[in-house]
Design a protein around this motif. Sequence first.
Motif, short mmCIF file in Angstrom:
data_model
loop_
_atom_site.label_atom_id
_atom_site.label_comp_id
_atom_site.label_asym_id
_atom_site.label_seq_id
_atom_site.Cartn_x
_atom_site.Cartn_y
_atom_site.Cartn_z
N SER A 14 41.78 39.30 40.47
CA SER A 14 40.98 40.52 40.63
C SER A 14 41.27 41.47 39.47
O SER A 14 42.27 41.35 38.76
CB SER A 14 41.30 41.20 41.95
N LEU A 15 40.38 42.43 39.27
CA LEU A 15 40.55 43.41 38.21
C LEU A 15 41.85 44.18 38.39
O LEU A 15 42.59 44.39 37.43
CB LEU A 15 39.35 44.37 38.19
N GLU A 16 42.16 44.57 39.63
CA GLU A 16 43.39 45.30 39.91
C GLU A 16 44.62 44.46 39.59
O GLU A 16 45.63 44.96 39.10
CB GLU A 16 43.44 45.74 41.38
N TRP A 17 44.54 43.16 39.89
CA TRP A 17 45.64 42.24 39.61
C TRP A 17 45.91 42.20 38.10
O TRP A 17 47.06 42.26 37.67
CB TRP A 17 45.30 40.86 40.15
N HIS A 18 44.84 42.11 37.31
CA HIS A 18 45.00 42.08 35.85
C HIS A 18 45.65 43.36 35.33
O HIS A 18 46.52 43.31 34.46
CB HIS A 18 43.65 41.84 35.16
N PHE A 19 45.23 44.51 35.85
CA PHE A 19 45.84 45.77 35.44
C PHE A 19 47.31 45.82 35.84
O PHE A 19 48.15 46.29 35.07
CB PHE A 19 45.09 46.96 36.04
N ALA A 20 47.62 45.35 37.04
CA ALA A 20 49.00 45.36 37.52
C ALA A 20 49.87 44.42 36.69
O ALA A 20 51.02 44.75 36.37
CB ALA A 20 49.06 44.99 39.00
N LYS B 51 54.77 52.41 42.08
CA LYS B 51 53.80 51.62 41.32
C LYS B 51 53.44 50.36 42.10
O LYS B 51 54.22 49.85 42.89
CB LYS B 51 54.38 51.22 39.96
N SER B 52 52.26 49.86 41.81
CA SER B 52 51.82 48.63 42.48
C SER B 52 52.43 47.41 41.83
O SER B 52 52.92 47.46 40.71
CB SER B 52 50.29 48.54 42.45
N PRO C 143 51.71 43.13 41.06
CA PRO C 143 50.63 42.14 40.99
C PRO C 143 50.43 41.42 42.34
O PRO C 143 49.32 41.05 42.68
CB PRO C 143 51.09 41.17 39.91
N GLU D 233 49.41 43.62 33.53
CA GLU D 233 49.62 44.26 32.24
C GLU D 233 50.67 45.37 32.33
O GLU D 233 51.56 45.48 31.48
CB GLU D 233 48.30 44.82 31.72
N ASP D 234 50.58 46.17 33.37
CA ASP D 234 51.53 47.25 33.56
C ASP D 234 52.94 46.70 33.83
O ASP D 234 53.93 47.21 33.30
CB ASP D 234 51.07 48.14 34.72
#
Length: 80
Positions: free
Chosen positions: A45-51, A35-36, A38, A53-54
């Motif tokens: 970034s959008l990816e940072w926000h998803f990471a 998994k990635s 943050p 949250e995950d």
Amino acid sequence: MNKDQFPFLDSDDPHFQHARALSLSVGAIRRAQGKSSPNDFPVGSLEWHFAIEDFAGDVLQALMGETENTDIQVGERRRD
């Protein structure tokens, strides 16, 4: 990194030490699962926000056990 800029990194507070250990443990488990993190993305970034949250979901799972299909309301108190 200058310790004078980040004095909390050497905190002897047990709560800080437990939170740091939890964060490092969850991060290591996530990395082993492929998994990635943050930290892999630019802040904001959008990816940072998803990471984020995950990652938070994995922290809750580590603290509370299985959280899937559980309604967690952040910021509200339970009234029993």
